[in-house]
Design an enzyme around this catalytic site. Structure first.
Site, mmCIF file in Angstrom:
data_model
loop_
_atom_site.group_PDB
_atom_site.id
_atom_site.type_symbol
_atom_site.label_atom_id
_atom_site.label_comp_id
_atom_site.label_asym_id
_atom_site.label_seq_id
_atom_site.Cartn_x
_atom_site.Cartn_y
_atom_site.Cartn_z
ATOM 1 N N GLU A 162 42.729 20.393 26.487
ATOM 2 C CA GLU A 162 43.511 21.628 26.392
ATOM 3 C C GLU A 162 44.503 21.682 27.550
ATOM 4 O OE1 GLU A 162 40.807 24.953 25.908
ATOM 5 O OE2 GLU A 162 40.295 24.341 23.881
ATOM 6 N N TRP B 236 33.806 34.205 18.371
ATOM 7 C CA TRP B 236 35.134 33.834 17.879
ATOM 8 C C TRP B 236 35.731 32.651 18.637
ATOM 9 C CZ3 TRP B 236 38.732 38.498 16.324
ATOM 10 C CH2 TRP B 236 38.083 39.286 15.375
ATOM 11 N N ALA B 237 35.063 32.208 19.679
ATOM 12 C CA ALA B 237 35.649 31.147 20.516
ATOM 13 C C ALA B 237 35.865 29.895 19.678
ATOM 14 C CB ALA B 237 34.753 30.858 21.704
ATOM 15 N N HIS C 36 44.755 38.147 25.185
ATOM 16 C CA HIS C 36 43.634 37.271 24.841
ATOM 17 C C HIS C 36 42.475 37.389 25.825
ATOM 18 C CE1 HIS C 36 41.765 33.706 23.153
ATOM 19 N NE2 HIS C 36 41.800 33.081 24.313
ATOM 20 N N ARG D 279 49.522 28.471 30.007
ATOM 21 C CA ARG D 279 49.608 29.443 28.910
ATOM 22 C C ARG D 279 50.708 30.477 29.076
ATOM 23 N NH1 ARG D 279 43.511 30.815 26.864
ATOM 24 N NH2 ARG D 279 43.350 28.766 25.939
ATOM 25 N N ARG E 175 43.744 32.225 33.875
ATOM 26 C CA ARG E 175 42.528 31.465 33.590
ATOM 27 C C ARG E 175 42.870 30.129 32.933
ATOM 28 N NH1 ARG E 175 39.195 31.165 28.706
ATOM 29 N NH2 ARG E 175 40.973 32.243 27.806
ATOM 30 N N HIS F 68 47.533 34.718 24.842
ATOM 31 C CA HIS F 68 47.449 33.391 24.218
ATOM 32 C C HIS F 68 48.757 33.163 23.482
ATOM 33 C CE1 HIS F 68 46.052 29.908 22.020
ATOM 34 N NE2 HIS F 68 44.904 29.946 22.684
ATOM 35 N N GLU G 245 33.385 38.247 30.761
ATOM 36 C CA GLU G 245 34.793 38.650 30.862
ATOM 37 C C GLU G 245 34.990 39.973 31.592
ATOM 38 O OE1 GLU G 245 37.043 37.948 27.311
ATOM 39 O OE2 GLU G 245 38.773 39.061 28.070
ATOM 40 N N SER H 28 36.117 30.400 30.275
ATOM 41 C CA SER H 28 35.422 31.697 30.279
ATOM 42 C C SER H 28 34.021 31.627 29.699
ATOM 43 C CB SER H 28 36.236 32.778 29.586
ATOM 44 O OG SER H 28 36.794 32.288 28.424
ATOM 45 N N LEU H 29 33.813 30.833 28.653
ATOM 46 C CA LEU H 29 32.432 30.659 28.197
ATOM 47 C C LEU H 29 31.629 30.046 29.335
ATOM 48 C CD1 LEU H 29 32.972 29.318 24.548
ATOM 49 C CD2 LEU H 29 32.218 31.597 25.242
ATOM 50 N N ALA I 268 27.601 35.963 28.033
ATOM 51 C CA ALA I 268 27.130 36.410 29.345
ATOM 52 C C ALA I 268 25.834 37.219 29.217
ATOM 53 C CB ALA I 268 28.215 37.238 30.027
HETATM 54 P P1 FAD Z 1 31.743 39.152 24.551
HETATM 55 O O1 FAD Z 1 31.364 37.907 23.896
HETATM 56 O O2 FAD Z 1 33.075 39.724 24.223
HETATM 57 O O3 FAD Z 1 30.611 40.211 24.236
HETATM 58 C C1 FAD Z 1 30.719 41.553 24.642
HETATM 59 C C2 FAD Z 1 29.517 42.302 24.129
HETATM 60 O O4 FAD Z 1 29.481 43.599 24.676
HETATM 61 C C3 FAD Z 1 29.483 42.468 22.622
HETATM 62 O O5 FAD Z 1 28.162 42.245 22.214
HETATM 63 C C4 FAD Z 1 29.856 43.943 22.416
HETATM 64 O O6 FAD Z 1 29.321 44.486 21.227
HETATM 65 C C5 FAD Z 1 29.192 44.538 23.650
HETATM 66 N N1 FAD Z 1 29.733 45.835 24.093
HETATM 67 C C6 FAD Z 1 30.969 46.106 24.560
HETATM 68 N N2 FAD Z 1 31.059 47.401 24.887
HETATM 69 C C7 FAD Z 1 29.846 47.962 24.632
HETATM 70 C C8 FAD Z 1 29.312 49.267 24.745
HETATM 71 N N3 FAD Z 1 30.040 50.322 25.192
HETATM 72 N N4 FAD Z 1 28.027 49.480 24.396
HETATM 73 C C9 FAD Z 1 27.256 48.469 23.904
HETATM 74 N N5 FAD Z 1 27.727 47.209 23.756
HETATM 75 C C10 FAD Z 1 28.999 46.964 24.118
HETATM 76 N N6 FAD Z 1 36.833 31.127 25.914
HETATM 77 C C11 FAD Z 1 36.453 29.862 26.145
HETATM 78 O O7 FAD Z 1 35.933 29.548 27.208
HETATM 79 N N7 FAD Z 1 36.618 28.906 25.180
HETATM 80 C C12 FAD Z 1 37.166 29.189 23.981
HETATM 81 O O8 FAD Z 1 37.284 28.314 23.137
HETATM 82 C C13 FAD Z 1 37.579 30.519 23.724
HETATM 83 N N8 FAD Z 1 38.143 30.847 22.541
HETATM 84 C C14 FAD Z 1 38.424 32.164 22.287
HETATM 85 C C15 FAD Z 1 38.900 32.518 21.030
HETATM 86 C C16 FAD Z 1 39.137 33.854 20.732
HETATM 87 C C17 FAD Z 1 39.654 34.229 19.373
HETATM 88 C C18 FAD Z 1 38.904 34.847 21.710
HETATM 89 C C19 FAD Z 1 39.153 36.293 21.409
HETATM 90 C C20 FAD Z 1 38.445 34.488 22.966
HETATM 91 C C21 FAD Z 1 38.205 33.154 23.266
HETATM 92 N N9 FAD Z 1 37.728 32.770 24.518
HETATM 93 C C22 FAD Z 1 37.369 31.485 24.735
HETATM 94 C C23 FAD Z 1 37.364 33.782 25.515
HETATM 95 C C24 FAD Z 1 35.846 33.983 25.445
HETATM 96 O O9 FAD Z 1 35.428 33.931 24.099
HETATM 97 C C25 FAD Z 1 35.403 35.301 26.049
HETATM 98 O O10 FAD Z 1 35.990 35.491 27.296
HETATM 99 C C26 FAD Z 1 33.886 35.300 26.208
HETATM 100 O O11 FAD Z 1 33.275 34.987 24.989
HETATM 101 C C27 FAD Z 1 33.407 36.629 26.710
HETATM 102 O O12 FAD Z 1 32.005 36.631 26.650
HETATM 103 P P2 FAD Z 1 31.215 37.901 27.137
HETATM 104 O O13 FAD Z 1 29.783 37.610 26.946
HETATM 105 O O14 FAD Z 1 31.692 38.304 28.470
HETATM 106 O O15 FAD Z 1 31.692 39.061 26.146
HETATM 107 C C1 SIN Z 2 41.626 28.310 22.456
HETATM 108 O O1 SIN Z 2 40.817 27.679 21.776
HETATM 109 O O2 SIN Z 2 42.837 28.103 22.455
HETATM 110 C C2 SIN Z 2 41.105 29.393 23.318
HETATM 111 C C3 SIN Z 2 40.456 28.802 24.467
HETATM 112 C C4 SIN Z 2 40.321 29.820 25.555
HETATM 113 O O3 SIN Z 2 40.836 30.913 25.466
HETATM 114 O O4 SIN Z 2 39.688 29.461 26.540
#
Ligand code: FAD
Ligand code: SIN
Length: 562
Positions: free
Chosen positions: A125, A56-57, A350, A291, A385, A241, A374, A390-391, A27
């Protein structure tokens, strides 16, 4: 104990930016890139851009890019998963814009997997009616995508990246956000002034003892917004999850490796300790049920002592093995051979459907503040969800936030007079870690996968006790030269404690079961309560009898907006 007030030591003022983006996940980076050539400062608390969940996605990104698929069909699946609470027009926008944005990303060279004919490969999925998951490096989607975006950020001169910078709080003046106070490893307390701030801080999985989230998922953005009085939504909905790998050697509370749902899309089965496939008795879609259904079925097996295992032997022994290099490596690191034995699994927190309430441009209830990814509650996920949405959401709303900000013109904030908080000394680190662990156990046991009124009441009272202990440490705090580790440890505990209370109260107030929110004492969905819940910190406290912890949070916020 010496009482030390929030004090005014050296507060650096950073070079002005047009926009502050907090977070370097999908995001945050999409937003920053889309805002070029406007001057963006991108803050992230980790030493490099790869903190957060994005890298980690595993499974991939869901979007209707296949020849047989349509955004309408994707929208229907998203609405069904949302269990009656998803906002239909916003879901429509997500799936339509999502397909468009993903096609643009593919066209601009994003490294998605293709077949030998060069066609994009599509995975399956749970709860998706067709194959629509675009992935990279097999199950290393996040790693590849994050690198691709980070490379683009590095080549964009209008983006100033500040790593090892912990955003502490928003600065609000005259009802408008006008900057962020952050602690930098190099430079200490720093004021970042800007007329626009974007929260892209990710999720809150670290609220729970068992989580798939990385250490950064500590609800910082949610807590910052709450302290600033911003409207929050859907807080009670936390997705567990079903298949996090149980590593017998892992430290208690450590992030649990994920075994992607795509495995079940490719035929992996769930079995108990006797090798019985239990999901066929639970839901017509068996392993591909929603889920929350799968997670609760696994939880029940674990409580009953039957054990729960993901059987991926057929996949790992066959042609599909190459699609899952991350899973293979994670299993092996935990000492399992996935081609020979079923892998022990347990549900783990998750994804947080709840967050900072936004409109469909990512605007929050506070002027000058946007949220995406997120941390935001756009209304698309409802009570649950859909996998891999979410990506997609981060990508779609990152664009929309940037376009909305780019259309605005607001003068730079004037000089601000800011105090910074007192931070406990390093020698109470163990005490802080212990309180954090207690909070996470409390949330997992009482506010986790299965909830009931008594447990939620007990949790609320335990939150009160915890707040007292935190206040005691705070009263003794007065570290004039804290390190980033000191500030982060303390700030994250404050944020988790506040977010935990908010989630617990929201869960206590929803007297029904819906999507990811399951109440043993109210096992059915109720038409009368089937609406989204919007809250502010004040609302919550009034409804909870205002007996706990508010003073501490408002003190901190007040100190910062001097
Ligand atoms: P994030 O990628 O979590 O990034 C948050 C950022 O904020 C980081 O850079 C962190 O350092 C920064 N931050 C936080 N607090 C502070 C602060 N106080 N000060 C400065 N920086 C801060 N979703 C899918 O759609 N497909 C998938 O396959 C999938 N697989 C997943 C697998 C795993 C293991 C996990 C944990 C999640 C998965 N998800 C998946 C969910 C998805 O990855 C997340 O919802 C999404 O990546 C969130 O993106 P984001 O940019 O909102 O936040
Ligand atoms: C997964 O790969 O099972 C995670 C996918 C997701 O949380 O959207």
């Amino acid at each position: 104990m010496t009482v030390i007030r929030p004090f005014r030591p050296v507060l650096r003022v950073a070079a002005d930016a047009d926009i502050i983006v907090i977070g370097s996940g999908m995001a945050g980076m999409v937003t920053a890139l889309r805002l070029a050539p406007r001057k963006v400062t991108l803050l992230t608390k980790t030493p490099c851009l790869t903190g957060g969940s994005t890298a980690w996605a595993q499974g991939g990104i869901a979007a209707a890019v296949g020849a047989q698929d349509t955004p309408q069909s994707h929208a229907v699946d998203t609405m069904v998963a949302g269990a009656g609470l998803s906002d239909a027009p916003t879901v429509d926008l997500l799936t339509r814009d999502g397909a468009k944005r993903l096609c643009e990303m593919i066209a601009s060279g994003a490294p998605f997997d293709r077949d030998q004919a060069g066609e994009i490969l599509l995975g399956r999925e749970a709860a998706h009616s067709s194959r629509r998951i675009v992935h990279a490096g097999g199950d290393a989607t996040g790693r590849h995508l994050h690198k691709w975006l980070a490379d683009a950020v590095a080549q964009t001169p209008s983006i100033t990246v500040q790593t090892s910078a912990f955003a502490w709080d928003l600065v609000v003046e005259n009802g408008r956000v006008c900057g962020v106070v952050a602690f930098h490893e190099q430079g200490g307390w720093t004021l970042h002034k800007a007329p626009f701030v974007v929260l892209a801080t990710g999720g809150s999985g670290q609220l729970f003892q068992r989580t798939t989230n990385p250490a950064e998922g500590t609800a910082d953005g949610l807590a910052m917004a709450a302290r600033a009085g911003v409207k929050l939504a859907d807080l009670e909905f936390v997705q567990f999850h079903p298949t996090a790998l149980v590593d017998p050697k892992a430290a208690d509370g450590a992030s649990m490796p994920l075994l992607t749902e795509a495995l079940r899309g490719e035929g992996a089965t769930l079995v108990d300790g006797a090798g019985r496939r239990f999901m066929v008795d639970e839901h017509p879609d068996a392993e591909l049920a929603p889920r929350d259904v799968v997670a609760r079925a696994i939880w029940q097996r674990l409580v009953d002592g039957d054990g729960a295992y993901l059987d991926i032997r057929a996949i790992m022994a066959g042609d599909s093995a190459a699609r899952f290099p991350t899973v293979k490596a994670l299993c092996e690191a935990a000492g399992f051979d996935p081609a020979r034995e079923p892998i022990p699994v347990a549900p783990a927190a998750h994804y947080h459907m709840g967050g900072v309430a936004t409109d469909d441009c990512g605007r929050t209830s506070l002027e000058g503040l946007w949220a995406c990814g997120e941390v935001a509650a756009t209304g698309v996920h409802g009570a649950n969800r859909l996998a891999s949405n979410s990506l997609l959401e981060g990508m779609v709303f990152g664009h929309r936030v940037a376009d909305d900000i780019a259309a605005q013109s607001v003068p730079a904030p004037r000089d601000l007079d800011i105090s910074v908080p007192a931070v406990p000394a390093t020698d109470v680190a163990a005490e802080i870690a212990d309180l954090t662990a207690q909070l996470r156990v409390l949330m997992y046991e009482k506010v986790g996968l299965r909830r009931d009124g008594d447990g939620l009441d007990a949790a609320l009272s335990a939150h009160g006790d915890l707040a007292e202990k935190i206040s005691e440490i705070e009263r003794a705090a007065g570290h004039t030269k804290p390190t980033l580790a000191d500030v982060r440890r303390w700030g994250e505990l404050l944020n988790l404690a506040l977010a935990g209370r908010l989630v617990t109260l929201a869960a206590a107030q929803r007297c029904e079961s819906r999507g990811a929110h399951y109440r043993i004492d109210f096992p059915q969905a109720e038409a009368a309560t089937g609406v989204r819940q919007f809250l502010t910190l004040d609302d919550l406290q009034q409804r909870a009898g205002a007996q706990e912890g508010h003073r501490d949070d408002t003190n901190t916020a007040a100190a910062l907006s001097a």
